[in-house]
Design a protein around this motif. Structure first.
Motif, mmCIF file in Angstrom:
data_model
loop_
_atom_site.group_PDB
_atom_site.id
_atom_site.type_symbol
_atom_site.label_atom_id
_atom_site.label_comp_id
_atom_site.label_asym_id
_atom_site.label_seq_id
_atom_site.Cartn_x
_atom_site.Cartn_y
_atom_site.Cartn_z
ATOM 1 N N LEU A 1 12.878 -3.809 -14.680
ATOM 2 C CA LEU A 1 11.743 -3.829 -15.595
ATOM 3 C C LEU A 1 10.487 -4.350 -14.903
ATOM 4 O O LEU A 1 9.380 -3.857 -15.159
ATOM 5 C CB LEU A 1 12.055 -4.683 -16.823
ATOM 6 N N ASP A 2 10.650 -5.334 -14.031
ATOM 7 C CA ASP A 2 9.510 -5.936 -13.352
ATOM 8 C C ASP A 2 8.885 -5.034 -12.299
ATOM 9 O O ASP A 2 7.840 -5.371 -11.745
ATOM 10 C CB ASP A 2 9.913 -7.263 -12.707
ATOM 11 N N ASP A 3 9.510 -3.911 -12.010
ATOM 12 C CA ASP A 3 8.924 -2.954 -11.089
ATOM 13 C C ASP A 3 7.849 -2.105 -11.752
ATOM 14 O O ASP A 3 7.153 -1.347 -11.067
ATOM 15 C CB ASP A 3 10.002 -2.040 -10.502
ATOM 16 N N THR A 4 7.724 -2.206 -13.053
ATOM 17 C CA THR A 4 6.713 -1.450 -13.774
ATOM 18 C C THR A 4 5.321 -1.832 -13.290
ATOM 19 O O THR A 4 4.944 -3.000 -13.312
ATOM 20 C CB THR A 4 6.821 -1.691 -15.282
ATOM 21 N N ALA A 5 4.565 -0.843 -12.839
ATOM 22 C CA ALA A 5 3.235 -1.084 -12.299
ATOM 23 C C ALA A 5 2.601 0.248 -11.932
ATOM 24 O O ALA A 5 3.262 1.288 -11.930
ATOM 25 C CB ALA A 5 3.301 -1.983 -11.057
ATOM 26 N N VAL A 6 1.319 0.191 -11.621
ATOM 27 C CA VAL A 6 0.666 1.317 -10.981
ATOM 28 C C VAL A 6 0.847 1.149 -9.484
ATOM 29 O O VAL A 6 0.526 0.099 -8.929
ATOM 30 C CB VAL A 6 -0.828 1.394 -11.330
ATOM 31 N N TYR A 7 1.354 2.167 -8.834
ATOM 32 C CA TYR A 7 1.621 2.127 -7.412
ATOM 33 C C TYR A 7 0.542 2.896 -6.664
ATOM 34 O O TYR A 7 0.222 4.031 -7.013
ATOM 35 C CB TYR A 7 2.993 2.721 -7.098
ATOM 36 N N TYR A 8 -0.003 2.255 -5.638
ATOM 37 C CA TYR A 8 -1.095 2.827 -4.866
ATOM 38 C C TYR A 8 -0.687 3.024 -3.414
ATOM 39 O O TYR A 8 -0.177 2.101 -2.776
ATOM 40 C CB TYR A 8 -2.328 1.918 -4.899
ATOM 41 N N CYS A 9 -0.938 4.198 -2.911
ATOM 42 C CA CYS A 9 -0.765 4.463 -1.498
ATOM 43 C C CYS A 9 -1.966 3.915 -0.736
ATOM 44 O O CYS A 9 -3.102 3.982 -1.217
ATOM 45 C CB CYS A 9 -0.633 5.965 -1.264
ATOM 46 N N ASN A 10 -1.713 3.373 0.447
ATOM 47 C CA ASN A 10 -2.770 2.763 1.243
ATOM 48 C C ASN A 10 -2.643 3.167 2.702
ATOM 49 O O ASN A 10 -1.537 3.278 3.234
ATOM 50 C CB ASN A 10 -2.707 1.236 1.122
ATOM 51 N N ALA A 11 -3.790 3.383 3.327
ATOM 52 C CA ALA A 11 -3.860 3.596 4.766
ATOM 53 C C ALA A 11 -4.796 2.560 5.345
ATOM 54 O O ALA A 11 -5.961 2.470 4.928
ATOM 55 C CB ALA A 11 -4.347 5.013 5.080
ATOM 56 N N HIS A 12 -4.299 1.769 6.287
ATOM 57 C CA HIS A 12 -5.068 0.655 6.835
ATOM 58 C C HIS A 12 -5.219 0.789 8.335
ATOM 59 O O HIS A 12 -4.255 1.101 9.032
ATOM 60 C CB HIS A 12 -4.390 -0.673 6.504
ATOM 61 N N HIS A 13 -6.436 0.508 8.823
ATOM 62 C CA HIS A 13 -6.713 0.481 10.249
ATOM 63 C C HIS A 13 -7.274 -0.880 10.602
ATOM 64 O O HIS A 13 -8.234 -1.347 9.983
ATOM 65 C CB HIS A 13 -7.698 1.585 10.630
ATOM 66 N N GLN A 14 -6.681 -1.523 11.604
ATOM 67 C CA GLN A 14 -7.096 -2.869 11.978
ATOM 68 C C GLN A 14 -8.524 -2.928 12.493
ATOM 69 O O GLN A 14 -9.214 -3.931 12.297
ATOM 70 C CB GLN A 14 -6.147 -3.447 13.033
ATOM 71 N N ILE A 15 -8.978 -1.879 13.160
ATOM 72 C CA ILE A 15 -10.340 -1.840 13.658
ATOM 73 C C ILE A 15 -11.291 -1.676 12.478
ATOM 74 O O ILE A 15 -11.336 -0.626 11.838
ATOM 75 C CB ILE A 15 -10.543 -0.712 14.674
ATOM 76 N N GLY A 16 -12.043 -2.728 12.198
ATOM 77 C CA GLY A 16 -12.941 -2.733 11.062
ATOM 78 C C GLY A 16 -12.242 -2.997 9.747
ATOM 79 O O GLY A 16 -12.888 -3.013 8.695
ATOM 80 N N SER A 17 -10.935 -3.210 9.806
ATOM 81 C CA SER A 17 -10.139 -3.471 8.602
ATOM 82 C C SER A 17 -10.416 -2.436 7.526
ATOM 83 O O SER A 17 -10.576 -2.756 6.341
ATOM 84 C CB SER A 17 -10.418 -4.882 8.071
ATOM 85 N N SER A 18 -10.485 -1.180 7.919
ATOM 86 C CA SER A 18 -10.796 -0.112 6.985
ATOM 87 C C SER A 18 -9.556 0.301 6.198
ATOM 88 O O SER A 18 -8.433 0.241 6.703
ATOM 89 C CB SER A 18 -11.366 1.099 7.724
ATOM 90 N N ASP A 19 -9.801 0.714 4.980
ATOM 91 C CA ASP A 19 -8.720 1.105 4.086
ATOM 92 C C ASP A 19 -9.071 2.364 3.313
ATOM 93 O O ASP A 19 -10.226 2.572 2.928
ATOM 94 C CB ASP A 19 -8.411 -0.003 3.077
#
Length: 117
Positions: free
Chosen positions: A87-105
């Motif tokens: 039940l606690d897994d209920t949420a909106v799930y977001y895909c993310n792409a992260h790059h360390q250079i500039g911490s861009s997302d």
């Protein structure tokens, strides 16, 4: 424009399974750390799992042994296989792409996962 397109959310009973998908551009997919985050109502966004371009994975303690992140390099797609859902897994799930250079997302549009009996 770089876009992350998500799919796979839905309604599932406790103990059930879902697989989320996120497709990115080849450039992003090959050079960024891909991950899944989730946010439940009234709670902060939390990291669920990540996978590097080299295939190194990590996941939150709350999902270890239940969720698996993996990628298909031929399809530029990252997946989150969710088993033994709670039940606690209920949420909106977001895909993310992260790059360390500039911490861009880059972020997907979000997909709702609802675990309910």
């Amino acid at each position: 424009q770089v876009q992350l397109v998500e799919s796979g959310g839905g309604l599932v009973q406790p103990g059930g399974s879902l697989r989320l998908s996120c497709t990115a551009s080849e450039t992003i997919f090959r050079n960024y750390v891909m991950g899944w985050y989730r946010q439940a109502p009234g709670k902060r966004r939390e990291l669920v799992a990540t996978i590097t371009s080299g295939g190194i994975t990590d996941s939150a303690d709350s999902v270890k042994g239940r969720f698996t992140i993996f990628r298909d390099n031929n399809r530029n797609t990252v997946y989150l296989q969710m088993n033994s859902l709670k039940l606690d897994d209920t949420a909106v799930y977001y895909c993310n792409a992260h790059h360390q250079i500039g911490s861009s997302d880059y972020w997907g549009q979000g997909t709702q996962v609802t675990v309910s009996s």
